[in-house]
Design an enzyme around this catalytic site. Sequence first.
Site, PDB file in Angstrom:
ATOM      1  N   HIS A 218     -10.024  33.698   9.728  1.00  9.11           N
ATOM      2  CA  HIS A 218     -10.921  32.606   9.318  1.00  9.11           C
ATOM      3  C   HIS A 218     -10.279  31.252   9.616  1.00  9.11           C
ATOM      4  CE1 HIS A 218     -14.167  31.294   6.228  1.00  9.11           C
ATOM      5  NE2 HIS A 218     -13.855  30.285   7.015  1.00  9.11           N
TER       6      HIS A 218
ATOM      7  N   LEU B 234     -11.514  25.782  14.540  1.00  5.22           N
ATOM      8  CA  LEU B 234     -10.787  25.114  15.627  1.00  5.22           C
ATOM      9  C   LEU B 234     -11.460  23.819  16.063  1.00  5.22           C
ATOM     10  CD1 LEU B 234      -9.689  28.173  17.810  1.00  5.22           C
ATOM     11  CD2 LEU B 234      -8.322  26.862  16.180  1.00  5.22           C
TER      12      LEU B 234
ATOM     13  N   ASP C 260     -20.523  30.374   8.359  1.00  2.51           N
ATOM     14  CA  ASP C 260     -19.545  29.771   7.447  1.00  2.51           C
ATOM     15  C   ASP C 260     -19.572  28.253   7.456  1.00  2.51           C
ATOM     16  OD1 ASP C 260     -17.171  30.161   5.629  1.00  2.51           O
ATOM     17  OD2 ASP C 260     -16.347  28.779   7.112  1.00  2.51           O
TER      18      ASP C 260
ATOM     19  N   HIS D 240     -20.261  32.884   3.405  1.00  4.68           N
ATOM     20  CA  HIS D 240     -19.674  31.862   2.537  1.00  4.68           C
ATOM     21  C   HIS D 240     -20.579  31.836   1.306  1.00  4.68           C
ATOM     22  CE1 HIS D 240     -18.184  27.438   2.163  1.00  4.68           C
ATOM     23  NE2 HIS D 240     -18.699  27.819   1.023  1.00  4.68           N
TER      24      HIS D 240
ATOM     25  N   HIS E 193     -13.367  33.887   1.865  1.00  5.07           N
ATOM     26  CA  HIS E 193     -12.619  33.176   0.814  1.00  5.07           C
ATOM     27  C   HIS E 193     -13.095  33.427  -0.618  1.00  5.07           C
ATOM     28  CE1 HIS E 193     -15.925  30.511   1.783  1.00  5.07           C
ATOM     29  NE2 HIS E 193     -15.343  30.060   2.880  1.00  5.07           N
TER      30      HIS E 193
ATOM     31  N   ASN F 238     -13.481  23.838  -0.170  1.00  7.33           N
ATOM     32  CA  ASN F 238     -14.644  24.613  -0.577  1.00  7.33           C
ATOM     33  C   ASN F 238     -14.489  26.039  -0.077  1.00  7.33           C
ATOM     34  OD1 ASN F 238     -17.103  25.436  -1.458  1.00  7.33           O
ATOM     35  ND2 ASN F 238     -18.324  24.129  -0.105  1.00  7.33           N
TER      36      ASN F 238
ATOM     37  N   ASP G  60      -8.681  30.063   6.219  1.00  6.57           N
ATOM     38  CA  ASP G  60      -9.757  29.066   6.225  1.00  6.57           C
ATOM     39  C   ASP G  60      -9.209  27.700   6.655  1.00  6.57           C
ATOM     40  OD1 ASP G  60     -12.203  27.819   6.023  1.00  6.57           O
ATOM     41  OD2 ASP G  60     -12.279  27.848   3.829  1.00  6.57           O
TER      42      ASP G  60
ATOM     43  N   HIS H 271      -8.898  18.225   9.243  1.00  6.43           N
ATOM     44  CA  HIS H 271      -9.710  17.010   9.247  1.00  6.43           C
ATOM     45  C   HIS H 271      -8.861  15.831   9.681  1.00  6.43           C
ATOM     46  CE1 HIS H 271     -13.409  18.535   7.586  1.00  6.43           C
ATOM     47  NE2 HIS H 271     -12.731  19.187   6.650  1.00  6.43           N
TER      48      HIS H 271
ATOM     49  N   PHE I  49     -14.327  18.386   2.799  1.00  5.04           N
ATOM     50  CA  PHE I  49     -13.716  19.575   2.211  1.00  5.04           C
ATOM     51  C   PHE I  49     -12.801  20.224   3.242  1.00  5.04           C
ATOM     52  CE2 PHE I  49     -17.700  19.427  -0.288  1.00  5.04           C
ATOM     53  CZ  PHE I  49     -17.221  19.660  -1.570  1.00  5.04           C
TER      54      PHE I  49
END
Lengths: 180, 309, 463
Positions: free
Chosen positions: C67, C70, C159, C186, C239, C287, C314, C318, C332
Amino acid sequence: MVTEKARIMDEEAMRRAITRIAHEILEKNKGIEGLVLVGIRRRGVPLAERLARQIEAIEGRRVPVGSLDITLYRDDLTLRSDHPVVHRTEVPFAVQGKKVVLVDDVLYTGRTVRAALDAIMDLGRPALIQLAVLVDRGHRELPIRADYVGKNVPTSRREIIHVKLKETDDEDAVIIEEMT
Amino acid sequence: MKLKSRDILALEEMPREDMELILDTASSMKEIIYRPIKKVPTLRGKTVVTLFYEASTRTRTSFELAAKYMSADTVSIATATSSVQKGETLKDTARTLRVMGSDCVIMRHPVSGSCHFLARVLDIPVINGGDGMHEHPTQGLLDMFTMREKKGRLEGLRVAIIGDIYHSRVARSNIWGLKKMGASVVVCGPATLLPPEIEKMGVEATTRVEEAVKDADVVMVLRLQLERQQRGLFPSAREYSRLWGITRERLNLAKPDALLMHPGPMNRGIEIASEVADSPQSTIEDQVTNGVAVRMAILYLLLGGGEEK
Amino acid sequence: MKLRGKPEPLLIRGGRVIDPAQGIDAEMDVLLADGVVSQLGHGLEADGARVFEARGLWVVPGLIDMHVHLREPGEEWKEDIASGTRAAAAGGFTTVVAMANTRPPVDDASMVNSILARAAEKAVVHVLPVGAVTRGLEGKELAEMGDMAEAGAVAFSDDGHPIADAEVMRCALEYGCVFGKPIIDHCQEPSLTRDAVMHLGYWSTVLGLRGMPAAAEEIMVARDIMLARLTGGRVHIAHASTRGTVDLLRGARAEGLPVTAEVTPTHLCLTDRLVHDTWYDTNTKVNPPLRAAEDVEALRRALAEGVIEAIATDHAPHHLDDKDVEYNYAAFGISALETAVPLLLTELVHPGLIAPGTLIERLTAGPARILGLGAGSLPVGRQPAAGSAPVVAGCRRVGAGSLRVGGCADVTVIDPGLERTVDPERFYSKGRNTPLGGRKLRGWPVLTVVAGHVVMRDGEVLA
C-alpha cells in the site's frame, strides 16, 4: 556581599523627623485646607500614613492619604528582563485642584519621583505638588529636589540606603550598607 | 516576576503561577480603566496586531482598548480587508506582520491549533484570541478573575457550565483554568453537544440542567450557536430553551448568592432568560470590564519588560 | 525496472536468515546469482561472488509494501516513481504496490500499462499497480477490471475514497472475483467523518478537533464482510485501525470468509495522543487517524495472532506546502517507507511484543499471499479464471516473499542493533511529512537487493 556600614537613624530619630516634616508641611501650606498626601509604593505609603497621623494630632483633622504604584511609568522597563510586580494605585479622592504632597523613603536619582509626577498628572491636575522624603542621599540625574527632608545623607554610589519601617520590616531604622 | 509562558496559547499548558500572576496584575490594572485619563505610558512604542480570521467585536475591541490604555499602537487586520482573501497562507501573513515590526500578534482563527502554529512560525509573543473549538485563554482568565473578585477565591467553588460544550473554546479554557485553581466544574448540555470522554478532563458531565445547577456557586451559560441546529445537533431552539435554558426557577436551585455569567453575546430567551441576565446576580457587564484589565495585565507581562539578558 | 544487465553474484554470509514461508530462522549463507536465489545453506563458497558479511544481521526476503502512493502521474511535486521507489529501497522494500489514486487515476488498462512502462524506466524496486474499482474513483460505475487484470493490476482499490455505495461494492466483488484479485477497501462511512481530522475520543475533545468515530470504519468493515459472504468475492481491508475492526476480522476469519487485512506501522506504534503532545503537528494528520491506545493494543494482538496478515505503510508523501498550514487545512498522510522497519523493530520487536519471525512474515509472505504473488495458497474464494495473465511487472519475476531457491533474488538485510535518528531532510522520498523526525530508532535496513541488484547499502541508495 552587602555589609552594614552605619545606622544613621533609629526609631526615635525617625519619629522626630516625621514630626518636624508634619510641622513644616502645615507651616508651608498654611494649614490643611486642600492638602492630600500620596505615598509612593512601597515604603512611601506607611510614611504618608504616619505623617497623616502626626498632622491629625496637631490639627485635629485627618488629611486624605492615597498610594501610588509607579511601575507602569518607569523609564527602565525595557532595560530589565524581569517584570516589576504591578501593585494597585489607590487614590480614593480627586487630585484636581489639590495640594499634593508626594511621600517616599529615599530620594536618589529622581527617576522614581519623575514617574510619580507623571502618574499623579494622569489622575488629574493638582494645584501644586510637593515632595517629602525621609532621606535625601544625593546623586540626582534629573532636576528634582525635595521640599521636606528628614535627613540629608551624603553617600557614594556603591552604598545602599536601606530604610526599614515597622509596617513593612521589623523595625524603624535607616542603615547604610556597602557592596563589597 | 516573569511569566513562564512566552505566548498565551492555552490554559491547559499554562502553569498555575502564571495564571495567578496575571490575575494579580489584572487587579492592579483595573483601576486605570476608571480614571479620567485612561492611559499609562508603559507600552509606548510597541505595536500590537490583532489578526482576526473570524468576526468578533467584543474580543477584538477589548484587546485594542487594553493595548491603547497601555499606550501601545494597535493595528487590526480582519479577513475581509486583508490579503487573506487573496489566498495568502497564514504563515506568510504572519511573517509579513513580523517584518513590518509588530511586537505581538493576537489572533482569532476558526481552526483549532492555529495559534500554536503561528507561535512556531513567529519569534514574537502570540496571544490566542480564540482558536476554533480549542481554547480562548483570555476569556477563561477574565472569567476566573470575575469569580475571584466576587467570591474572594476560586478554590472550592462549584462552577456549572451550561450549553454547547462541544464547540466551546470558552468552556475548555475555563475547565483547565478552574481545575488548576482548585474549583470543581460540572458541564451540562444536550448529549450531542457534550464531547466524548470529557469527564477525563476532570469534570462532571450531565444532560440534566437541574442537576448541574444545584448548589452551584457560579452558573456559566454559553452562547448557543444557532447554526448548529442546521447540522441536526438539536431539533429546535425552542426545545433547547425549554430543556436547557437558564431561567429564574433553575437559577434558584444554585446557591442563593450564585453568580450568573455569560461570555456574550447573549441570545436572550434562548440560553438565558432576560430576568436572570439583568438580575443582580449577573456579572455579564463586570466580565466585559474585567476582560480589558486581564488583557492589559497580559500585554504588560508579555511586552513590558526588556530582552532576556 | 531501471535495473538492467546481469547482476554480479552476491554471497550474503553468516546472517540470521529469517524466511517464514520456508520456516527458516537460522544462521545461513545466501547466494544470489543471475537474479535468482541460487543457493541457501551453510558454508557456501563465494566462488567469485562479492561477499556481504551479515554476521549479527537479519537476512530476510525482500519486503513487500502492498500500500503505497507514488503520486505519479499528476502530483510529481509530492513524489514520483523514481523518488518513491528509491525511498522504498532505502526502507528495505523490494516491492511496492502502487495505489490507483493518481491524476488521472489508474482506471483502465492503458493507465496500468503506463505505470508499468514508467516503472520499467525509472523504478529501482518492483512496482505492482493497483487498478481502480470504479471509473474516476467516483464510486459509481465499475472500471474495466478484466482489462486491467490482464495488463498487470494486482488488486483493485479506490483507496483514498471508500466505496460508499454498497451496491457498487457488491458488484465489484462479484465481477472482480472472477479475476482472482482482491478488492482493497478504505473503510470509512463518509457521513460520520465529514470535516473530521483526527480520531474521536478524549484527545479530540481536549484539542477541539472534529473526530472520526471508530464506528465509521467498523460499519464499513462489517458491511464488506457481509458482502464477501454474499458474493464470495475477496475483500482486503486497507489500514485496519480500530479494536472493533479487529473483532470483526476475527469473526470473518473464524467463519472462513475471504477477508484479509493490513495494518500500518503508524497505527501499530502511534496513538492519537501524539496530536496533542506535538501541539497540532500536521504530520500527525493521517487517514485513518491515529487511534486510541486500546486500538493500538488490539491491532498488535491481531498482528501477532495472524488475524491481520500484512503490514503495509500507506506511504502518503506530501509537499511541505500541503502540511505547513493550519491543522484542518493540512493534507492527510505520512511519508512512511523509510521509517517503517526501524519503527516496527523499536516499538514491537525489541520490547518483545512481536517475534522477529512474525514481523517478517507480515512484511513478506503475508502480503505475497494476499496478492497471490507466491506459491502460498490464496484465501478461500473462487479460483482465478483459467488463462488470466500472470503477474508481470516490469521485470520478469517478483520476489514472492520468500528466499526459495530459484525465486527472484529480492533480499533485505536488517541490522537490528543499528541506532539512528530519523532525519526527514535525508529522506529519498520527496515527502518529508513524518511525525517521527528527531526520534531515535533502533533496527534499520542496511542492504536491499532487487532481482540480484544491490539498490541500497548502508542507507545509501545506489541505483
